[in-house]
Design a protein around this motif. Sequence first.
Motif, PDB file in Angstrom:
ATOM      1  N   ASN A 195       0.809  -1.214   0.000  1.00  0.00           N
ATOM      2  CA  ASN A 195       0.000   0.000   0.000  1.00  0.00           C
ATOM      3  C   ASN A 195       0.843   1.265   0.000  1.00  0.00           C
ATOM      4  OD1 ASN A 195      -2.594  -0.953  -0.275  1.00  0.00           O
ATOM      5  ND2 ASN A 195      -2.801  -1.403   1.904  1.00  0.00           N
ATOM      6  N   VAL A 196       1.956   1.223   0.720  1.00  0.00           N
ATOM      7  CA  VAL A 196       2.865   2.374   0.703  1.00  0.00           C
ATOM      8  C   VAL A 196       3.371   2.589  -0.723  1.00  0.00           C
ATOM      9  CG1 VAL A 196       5.132   3.191   1.453  1.00  0.00           C
ATOM     10  CG2 VAL A 196       3.554   2.177   3.121  1.00  0.00           C
ATOM     11  N   ALA A 197       3.744   1.496  -1.380  1.00  0.00           N
ATOM     12  CA  ALA A 197       4.300   1.601  -2.730  1.00  0.00           C
ATOM     13  C   ALA A 197       3.282   2.135  -3.732  1.00  0.00           C
ATOM     14  CB  ALA A 197       4.826   0.237  -3.184  1.00  0.00           C
ATOM     15  N   ILE A 198       2.026   1.627  -3.664  1.00  0.00           N
ATOM     16  CA  ILE A 198       1.080   2.096  -4.686  1.00  0.00           C
ATOM     17  C   ILE A 198       0.529   3.478  -4.349  1.00  0.00           C
ATOM     18  CG2 ILE A 198       0.468  -0.146  -5.707  1.00  0.00           C
ATOM     19  CD1 ILE A 198      -1.991  -0.280  -4.082  1.00  0.00           C
ATOM     20  N   GLU A 199       0.546   3.839  -3.063  1.00  0.00           N
ATOM     21  CA  GLU A 199       0.137   5.211  -2.738  1.00  0.00           C
ATOM     22  C   GLU A 199       1.170   6.220  -3.235  1.00  0.00           C
ATOM     23  OE1 GLU A 199      -0.940   5.085   1.388  1.00  0.00           O
ATOM     24  OE2 GLU A 199      -2.941   4.368   0.845  1.00  0.00           O
ATOM     25  N   LYS A 200       2.426   5.809  -3.142  1.00  0.00           N
ATOM     26  CA  LYS A 200       3.498   6.666  -3.673  1.00  0.00           C
ATOM     27  C   LYS A 200       3.331   6.806  -5.191  1.00  0.00           C
ATOM     28  CE  LYS A 200       8.344   6.128  -4.083  1.00  0.00           C
ATOM     29  NZ  LYS A 200       9.366   5.140  -3.724  1.00  0.00           N
ATOM     30  N   LEU A 201       3.052   5.686  -5.840  1.00  0.00           N
ATOM     31  CA  LEU A 201       2.852   5.714  -7.289  1.00  0.00           C
ATOM     32  C   LEU A 201       1.657   6.603  -7.656  1.00  0.00           C
ATOM     33  CD1 LEU A 201       3.400   4.697 -10.180  1.00  0.00           C
ATOM     34  CD2 LEU A 201       2.064   2.664  -9.654  1.00  0.00           C
ATOM     35  N   LEU A 202       0.615   6.521  -6.850  1.00  0.00           N
ATOM     36  CA  LEU A 202      -0.583   7.334  -7.077  1.00  0.00           C
ATOM     37  C   LEU A 202      -0.231   8.827  -7.066  1.00  0.00           C
ATOM     38  CD1 LEU A 202      -3.851   6.988  -7.118  1.00  0.00           C
ATOM     39  CD2 LEU A 202      -3.713   7.735  -4.759  1.00  0.00           C
ATOM     40  N   PHE A 235      -4.988   0.058  -8.638  1.00  0.00           N
ATOM     41  CA  PHE A 235      -5.239  -1.184  -7.930  1.00  0.00           C
ATOM     42  C   PHE A 235      -4.374  -2.334  -8.431  1.00  0.00           C
ATOM     43  CE2 PHE A 235      -8.280  -2.978 -10.969  1.00  0.00           C
ATOM     44  CZ  PHE A 235      -8.831  -1.846 -11.541  1.00  0.00           C
ATOM     45  N   LEU A 236      -4.213  -3.283  -7.518  1.00  0.00           N
ATOM     46  CA  LEU A 236      -3.418  -4.474  -7.796  1.00  0.00           C
ATOM     47  C   LEU A 236      -4.338  -5.675  -7.770  1.00  0.00           C
ATOM     48  CD1 LEU A 236      -0.155  -4.208  -5.682  1.00  0.00           C
ATOM     49  CD2 LEU A 236      -0.262  -4.620  -8.129  1.00  0.00           C
ATOM     50  N   VAL A 237      -4.201  -6.522  -8.774  1.00  0.00           N
ATOM     51  CA  VAL A 237      -5.063  -7.684  -8.905  1.00  0.00           C
ATOM     52  C   VAL A 237      -4.200  -8.913  -9.134  1.00  0.00           C
ATOM     53  CG1 VAL A 237      -6.980  -8.660 -10.217  1.00  0.00           C
ATOM     54  CG2 VAL A 237      -6.702  -6.187 -10.108  1.00  0.00           C
ATOM     55  N   ASP A 238      -4.582  -9.992  -8.524  1.00  0.00           N
ATOM     56  CA  ASP A 238      -3.917 -11.252  -8.763  1.00  0.00           C
ATOM     57  C   ASP A 238      -4.374 -11.760 -10.145  1.00  0.00           C
ATOM     58  OD1 ASP A 238      -5.381 -14.204  -7.845  1.00  0.00           O
ATOM     59  OD2 ASP A 238      -3.227 -14.110  -8.220  1.00  0.00           O
ATOM     60  N   LYS A 239      -3.547 -12.539 -10.828  1.00  0.00           N
ATOM     61  CA  LYS A 239      -3.899 -12.940 -12.197  1.00  0.00           C
ATOM     62  C   LYS A 239      -5.199 -13.736 -12.278  1.00  0.00           C
ATOM     63  CE  LYS A 239      -0.005 -12.820 -15.343  1.00  0.00           C
ATOM     64  NZ  LYS A 239       0.983 -13.598 -16.109  1.00  0.00           N
ATOM     65  N   ASN A 240      -5.637 -14.285 -11.126  1.00  0.00           N
ATOM     66  CA  ASN A 240      -6.904 -15.024 -11.120  1.00  0.00           C
ATOM     67  C   ASN A 240      -8.105 -14.122 -10.897  1.00  0.00           C
ATOM     68  OD1 ASN A 240      -5.454 -17.406 -11.401  1.00  0.00           O
ATOM     69  ND2 ASN A 240      -5.140 -17.518  -9.198  1.00  0.00           N
TER      70      ASN A 240
END
Lengths: 165, 196
Positions: free
Chosen positions: A19-26, A35-40
């Motif tokens: 969450n820290v990583a994607i908030e930084k990216l945001l 958002f991050l999704v598993d391939k399934n």
Amino acid sequence: MFASQSSFVMYDEEFKRINVAIEKLLRESNAKVIFLVDKNGQLISAVGETEHLDTTSLASLTAGNIAATGGLAKLIGEKEFSILFHEGEKDNLHISIVAGRVILVVIFDQRSSLGLVRLRVKKASDELGQIFKDLADKAESAEKGGGTQSPFAEITDDDIDNLFS
Amino acid sequence: MSFINYASREINCKIVYYGPGLCGKTTNLQFVYQKTAPDAKGKMISLATETERTLFFDFLPLALGEIRGFKTRFHLYTVPGQVFYDASRKLILKGVDGVVFVADSQDERLDANIESMENLKVNLEEQGYDLEKIPFVIQYNKRDLPNVTSLEELRELLNPNNVPEYEACAMTGEGVFETLKAVAKLILVDLKKGGA
């Protein structure tokens, strides 16, 4: 073991790091939602303006999209298409595969640009890749040591029946 | 492959409805959707053609409740049944935790059932699964129609391993929840056995 191809497990520590990583990216990419999704098709995490967004459906369709594109790639002799870009009138979707197994989706509008998003996604992907590698290592060593018990190891038939009552 | 999230205390599982074209996979999901409380379900997504034939998949997320403090969620998918959509069916089976085979009980669809069952086995094997080892139930649908194959014959041809089986009429909903509960239960029992 054939039966249960061991589950995909997410721990607190890695979840926070993700969450820290994607908030930084945001922030750095001026995006609306990430958002991050598993391939399934399982949603792992979502940050940004997610209130009016059906993230569960988005996750499932994104995974379907990646799966279909992956099928296309194989047909023409490619391993995969690691980046997909969908351009809309206002909002755009940037979809990429991280660490071979997780899908990173960035929704952005005119406040950002494709170039900026691509650049920042590339940087963030390395960091996310490392977190997912740590996660895989952790799960593997847990499995070897037999240390962490599945939360479901102790459930009873009654627990299961109660779900359906 | 189930997804266990210790951070949000959730467990997600994937159920796939398989079967020949027009056997009632989408109808099963539609009935579940109609009869589930709004807070327990998400939006149902159908990627279908203009004539309402499934093109890629239907998707319905369901929340069943909590076990030991973990929210259990099931993601229900259907495959497109028509023979020529095989590439799509393979994709949807990825990461599956449990399978429901919906058989069309009508006499003239007997061969289509058998072909679809064979196709399921082959496609699962390609993904590294063994149909005999994963949670699996069979639903004999359309039992209300006049020209149906006898249960004995369907059982003999489609269910040699005696997995749980249910008679159903998906249009009226008969047998739909029984089928879903059975596969969900098998998945949870499997999780219990397999550990994380």
